[in-house]
Design an enzyme around this catalytic site. Sequence first.
Site, short mmCIF file in Angstrom:
data_model
loop_
_atom_site.label_atom_id
_atom_site.label_comp_id
_atom_site.label_asym_id
_atom_site.label_seq_id
_atom_site.Cartn_x
_atom_site.Cartn_y
_atom_site.Cartn_z
N SER A 96 0.83 -1.20 0.00
CA SER A 96 0.00 0.00 0.00
C SER A 96 0.86 1.25 0.00
O SER A 96 1.82 1.36 0.77
CB SER A 96 -0.90 0.03 1.24
OG SER A 96 -1.54 1.29 1.34
N ASP A 105 -5.39 10.55 1.09
CA ASP A 105 -6.80 10.45 0.72
C ASP A 105 -7.49 11.64 1.36
O ASP A 105 -7.28 11.91 2.56
CB ASP A 105 -7.44 9.18 1.27
CG ASP A 105 -6.99 7.91 0.58
OD1 ASP A 105 -6.12 7.97 -0.30
OD2 ASP A 105 -7.51 6.85 0.95
N GLU A 157 -10.15 6.59 -8.29
CA GLU A 157 -10.38 7.20 -6.99
C GLU A 157 -10.02 8.67 -7.10
O GLU A 157 -8.84 9.02 -7.09
CB GLU A 157 -9.54 6.52 -5.90
CG GLU A 157 -9.96 5.09 -5.61
CD GLU A 157 -9.24 4.51 -4.41
OE1 GLU A 157 -9.28 5.12 -3.33
OE2 GLU A 157 -8.63 3.44 -4.57
#
Length: 184
Positions: A96, A105, A157
Site C-alpha cells: 500500500s 486520501d 479514486e
Amino acid sequence: VDYLVFVNKTHKLPDDYEAKLPLITVKNSFGKEFQIEPETYRHFEQLRTALKQKGIQVELDSVYRSVARQKEIVAEFTHKYGADYVKQYVAVPGYSEHHSGLAVDICLVVDGKIIDDNDEMIAQKEIFAQIHPLLADYGFILRYPPGKENLTGYSYEPCEFRYVGQETAKKISGAGLVMEEYMK
C-alpha cells in the site's frame, strides 16, 4: 525520504522503509489525528489553502498506515464489503502506498456535509475538475485516474493523491502518465 518510492500491487514497500520514515502527527479540522511525512503535509496544506480560496474545503481522510493497520483494514473491509470489493480497492499489507507516508486520501466538505464515500466522490465531478489540475503545482499526482485501471490495478479514486515533488508531478501529469508508466 525517497519521494519516488514505488509501491503498488506488484512492488512491495522496501522492508526498512517504515523504520526510516519521518512522520509528524497532525489533525484535520474535525480533530482526527493522522501521521504524515512532513514535506507531504506542508504541500498538502498549501494545496488546501489554494482550494479554500476557490470555496472548496478538503480535509485529510487517510494518510500513513502501518503494515499492521493495513492488515486490520483488509479484515474489516472483507467482513463489511466482501472479498471482491477488497481486491478492487484495498491494497495487500506491504503493498500500500499509505505505508510510504506520501499517499493522501481526502474527503470533501460540501454544504457542511462530509463526503468520503468513493461513489459519492466520483459524483462530485465539478469539484474534482477544479482540484485535479492544481495537484502538480503542489507536488501531487492523482494516483488512480480513470482509464488507467489496467496499469494501476485499482479503480478510479478521485480523492487519492500521491506526493512526488513538484518537478516530478508536473512531468507525470503533463504527460498524462501514472506512476507505473513513469517508473518504467
